[in-house]
Design a protein around this motif. Structure first.
Motif, PDB file in Angstrom:
ATOM      1  N   ALA A 102       0.798  -1.171   0.149  1.00  0.00           N
ATOM      2  CA  ALA A 102      -0.045   0.590  -0.141  1.00  0.00           C
ATOM      3  C   ALA A 102       0.674   1.715   0.337  1.00  0.00           C
ATOM      4  CB  ALA A 102      -0.889   0.329   1.098  1.00  0.00           C
ATOM      5  N   GLU A 103       1.739   1.246  -0.031  1.00  0.00           N
ATOM      6  CA  GLU A 103       2.844   1.785   0.441  1.00  0.00           C
ATOM      7  C   GLU A 103       4.228   2.481  -0.932  1.00  0.00           C
ATOM      8  OE1 GLU A 103       4.706   1.913   4.344  1.00  0.00           O
ATOM      9  OE2 GLU A 103       2.601   2.419   5.301  1.00  0.00           O
ATOM     10  N   LEU A 104       4.904   1.085  -1.139  1.00  0.00           N
ATOM     11  CA  LEU A 104       5.850   1.083  -2.455  1.00  0.00           C
ATOM     12  C   LEU A 104       5.302   1.073  -3.491  1.00  0.00           C
ATOM     13  CD1 LEU A 104       7.892  -1.523  -0.172  1.00  0.00           C
ATOM     14  CD2 LEU A 104       8.181   0.596   0.271  1.00  0.00           C
ATOM     15  N   LEU A 105       6.155   1.343  -4.372  1.00  0.00           N
ATOM     16  CA  LEU A 105       6.082   0.754  -5.712  1.00  0.00           C
ATOM     17  C   LEU A 105       5.839   0.155  -5.993  1.00  0.00           C
ATOM     18  CD1 LEU A 105       8.294   3.414  -7.817  1.00  0.00           C
ATOM     19  CD2 LEU A 105       6.716   4.148  -6.770  1.00  0.00           C
ATOM     20  N   TYR A 106       5.306  -0.606  -7.519  1.00  0.00           N
ATOM     21  CA  TYR A 106       5.160  -1.906  -8.314  1.00  0.00           C
ATOM     22  C   TYR A 106       6.284  -2.324  -8.146  1.00  0.00           C
ATOM     23  CZ  TYR A 106       0.409  -2.237 -10.107  1.00  0.00           C
ATOM     24  OH  TYR A 106      -0.918  -2.107 -10.053  1.00  0.00           O
ATOM     25  N   ILE A 108       7.961  -4.394 -10.095  1.00  0.00           N
ATOM     26  CA  ILE A 108       7.618  -4.903 -11.990  1.00  0.00           C
ATOM     27  C   ILE A 108       8.685  -6.082 -12.257  1.00  0.00           C
ATOM     28  CG2 ILE A 108       8.227  -2.624 -12.885  1.00  0.00           C
ATOM     29  CD1 ILE A 108      10.911  -2.455 -13.323  1.00  0.00           C
ATOM     30  N   GLU A 109       9.529  -6.520 -11.806  1.00  0.00           N
ATOM     31  CA  GLU A 109       9.917  -7.733 -12.342  1.00  0.00           C
ATOM     32  C   GLU A 109       9.033  -9.164 -11.714  1.00  0.00           C
ATOM     33  OE1 GLU A 109      12.026  -6.091 -10.136  1.00  0.00           O
ATOM     34  OE2 GLU A 109      13.385  -5.323 -10.879  1.00  0.00           O
ATOM     35  N   LYS A 110       8.297  -8.532 -10.378  1.00  0.00           N
ATOM     36  CA  LYS A 110       7.034 -10.261 -10.322  1.00  0.00           C
ATOM     37  C   LYS A 110       5.809  -9.510 -11.546  1.00  0.00           C
ATOM     38  CE  LYS A 110       7.424 -11.042  -5.189  1.00  0.00           C
ATOM     39  NZ  LYS A 110       6.724 -10.542  -3.658  1.00  0.00           N
ATOM     40  N   VAL A 111       5.817  -8.585 -11.225  1.00  0.00           N
ATOM     41  CA  VAL A 111       4.522  -8.335 -12.562  1.00  0.00           C
ATOM     42  C   VAL A 111       5.243  -8.778 -13.336  1.00  0.00           C
ATOM     43  CG1 VAL A 111       3.516  -6.400 -13.794  1.00  0.00           C
ATOM     44  CG2 VAL A 111       3.485  -6.358 -11.390  1.00  0.00           C
ATOM     45  N   GLU A 112       6.385  -8.525 -14.260  1.00  0.00           N
ATOM     46  CA  GLU A 112       6.786  -9.205 -14.785  1.00  0.00           C
ATOM     47  C   GLU A 112       6.342 -10.750 -15.509  1.00  0.00           C
ATOM     48  OE1 GLU A 112       8.950 -10.292 -18.986  1.00  0.00           O
ATOM     49  OE2 GLU A 112       9.360 -11.356 -16.574  1.00  0.00           O
ATOM     50  N   ALA A 113       6.672 -11.465 -14.754  1.00  0.00           N
ATOM     51  CA  ALA A 113       6.906 -12.564 -14.502  1.00  0.00           C
ATOM     52  C   ALA A 113       5.046 -13.388 -14.196  1.00  0.00           C
ATOM     53  CB  ALA A 113       7.218 -13.024 -12.577  1.00  0.00           C
ATOM     54  N   ALA A 114       4.695 -12.896 -13.319  1.00  0.00           N
ATOM     55  CA  ALA A 114       2.577 -13.098 -13.387  1.00  0.00           C
ATOM     56  C   ALA A 114       2.454 -12.645 -14.819  1.00  0.00           C
ATOM     57  CB  ALA A 114       2.508 -12.258 -12.272  1.00  0.00           C
ATOM     58  N   LEU A 115       2.940 -11.571 -15.874  1.00  0.00           N
ATOM     59  CA  LEU A 115       2.251 -11.046 -17.185  1.00  0.00           C
ATOM     60  C   LEU A 115       2.688 -12.506 -18.268  1.00  0.00           C
ATOM     61  CD1 LEU A 115       1.540  -9.911 -19.584  1.00  0.00           C
ATOM     62  CD2 LEU A 115       3.543  -8.536 -19.846  1.00  0.00           C
ATOM     63  N   GLU A 116       3.884 -13.040 -17.778  1.00  0.00           N
ATOM     64  CA  GLU A 116       4.638 -14.360 -18.850  1.00  0.00           C
ATOM     65  C   GLU A 116       4.262 -15.157 -18.601  1.00  0.00           C
ATOM     66  OE1 GLU A 116       6.547 -15.209 -21.089  1.00  0.00           O
ATOM     67  OE2 GLU A 116       6.612 -12.902 -21.511  1.00  0.00           O
ATOM     68  N   TYR A 134      -1.921   4.562 -13.880  1.00  0.00           N
ATOM     69  CA  TYR A 134      -2.067   5.724 -12.862  1.00  0.00           C
ATOM     70  C   TYR A 134      -1.644   6.043 -11.871  1.00  0.00           C
ATOM     71  CZ  TYR A 134      -4.873   8.539  -9.965  1.00  0.00           C
ATOM     72  OH  TYR A 134      -5.052   9.819  -9.523  1.00  0.00           O
ATOM     73  N   SER A 135      -0.681   7.142 -11.766  1.00  0.00           N
ATOM     74  CA  SER A 135       0.318   7.968 -10.792  1.00  0.00           C
ATOM     75  C   SER A 135       1.284   6.181 -10.124  1.00  0.00           C
ATOM     76  CB  SER A 135      -0.997   8.134  -9.738  1.00  0.00           C
ATOM     77  OG  SER A 135      -0.524   8.299  -8.619  1.00  0.00           O
ATOM     78  N   ARG A 136       0.720   5.824  -9.189  1.00  0.00           N
ATOM     79  CA  ARG A 136       1.784   4.866  -8.707  1.00  0.00           C
ATOM     80  C   ARG A 136       1.603   4.102  -9.667  1.00  0.00           C
ATOM     81  NH1 ARG A 136       1.565   2.803  -2.275  1.00  0.00           N
ATOM     82  NH2 ARG A 136       1.327   4.998  -2.779  1.00  0.00           N
ATOM     83  N   GLY A 137       1.001   3.704 -10.351  1.00  0.00           N
ATOM     84  CA  GLY A 137       1.153   2.707 -11.357  1.00  0.00           C
ATOM     85  C   GLY A 137       1.562   3.821 -12.874  1.00  0.00           C
ATOM     86  N   GLY A 138       1.392   4.500 -13.579  1.00  0.00           N
ATOM     87  CA  GLY A 138       1.945   5.634 -13.548  1.00  0.00           C
ATOM     88  C   GLY A 138       4.264   5.566 -13.992  1.00  0.00           C
ATOM     89  N   PHE A 139       4.179   5.333 -12.669  1.00  0.00           N
ATOM     90  CA  PHE A 139       5.892   5.438 -12.558  1.00  0.00           C
ATOM     91  C   PHE A 139       5.814   3.433 -12.826  1.00  0.00           C
ATOM     92  CE2 PHE A 139       5.388   8.861  -9.785  1.00  0.00           C
ATOM     93  CZ  PHE A 139       6.573   9.520  -9.435  1.00  0.00           C
TER      94      PHE A 139
END
Length: 243
Positions: A102-106, A108-116, A134-139
């Motif tokens: 709820a506080e840190l940035l995404y 992204i390595e986990k997001v990429e792994a889940a995307l695969e 959007y916002s934090r998701g924009g980062f």
């Protein structure tokens, strides 16, 4: 006398350090630790997907900061998941991972792994994968474009910022559409302008939409309500689909 004592002590200390350094060693090691990828996500499939054999474009949606944590229902409260919840139909797959923090940035390595993982389960047109945030998701969208440059045909950061020094790593074939509001006092407009100007200096395909009188809380809906965005998005394609 005191100076001599201090000098002697300093010389002795340096001698000890030098002697110790001569016998010191560093071993090269490889970590065997495994990181659990427990990302929760929403997955949208368009009408006709189940009865078709076609491959579909896919949009990665990265939400703002107030939807992180462990309650996946929070992700439906705004953005693309909210539009889908309200009945909007898209002609592409939508993968909406939840930031576990709820506080840190995404992460992204986990997001990429889940995307695969999603790509392996669904019929995804790899040449037409897009990331919108959007916002934090924009980062997160900026970071994904820099860290995984050959994955995305288009990147749409909404009221986000990033590290302009790594934009040179982005895919020369990818297209960018940046949105920001003039009255944003959470993420300043200049954060997007700096990124956009750097993209143009790199001769990337980039456009910037600055919405007059729009603040941070309203820029998400304003950007996603632009019908031209979806038409533009679906036209973007990588010449060679990444393997």
């Amino acid at each position: 006398m005191t100076r001599r004592i201090l000098s002697a002590a300093l010389v002795a200390a340096l001698g000890i350090c030098a002697t110790g350094a001569a016998h010191a060693d560093q071993m090269a090691m490889t970590s065997t630790a495994t990181v659990k990828n427990d990302l929760k996500y929403l997955m949208y499939t368009p009408n006709g997907y189940e009865t078709s054999n076609d491959s579909y474009p896919l949009v990665v949606w990265l939400h703002g900061g107030d939807q992180g944590g462990g309650d996946i229902e929070k992700v439906k409260s705004s953005g693309m998941p909210k539009l889908i919840q309200d009945g909007k139909q898209f002609p592409f797959l939508v993968f909406s991972p939840q930031n576990p923090s709820a506080e840190l940035l995404y992460p992204i390595e986990k997001v990429e792994a889940a995307l695969e993982e999603v790509i392996s389960k669904y019929r995804v047109d790899r040449s037409r994968i897009y990331v919108v945030g959007y916002s934090r998701g924009g980062f997160g969208a900026w970071a994904m474009a820099e860290q995984f440059p050959h994955k995305f045909a288009a990147v749409v950061p909404i009221a986000g910022g990033g590290n302009r020094h790594y934009l040179s790593r982005t895919n020369e074939k990818a297209a960018f559409w940046v949105f920001h509001g003039t009255d944003d006092d959470v993420i300043l407009l200049s954060d997007s302008v700096i990124m956009y100007e750097r993209l143009k200096a790199l001769k990337r395909d980039a456009r910037l939409s600055v919405l007059e009188g729009v603040d941070h809380s309203n820029i998400e809906r304003a950007a996603l309500s632009d019908p031209e965005l979806w038409d533009w998005l679906l036209k973007q394609r990588l010449d060679a689909a990444p393997k």
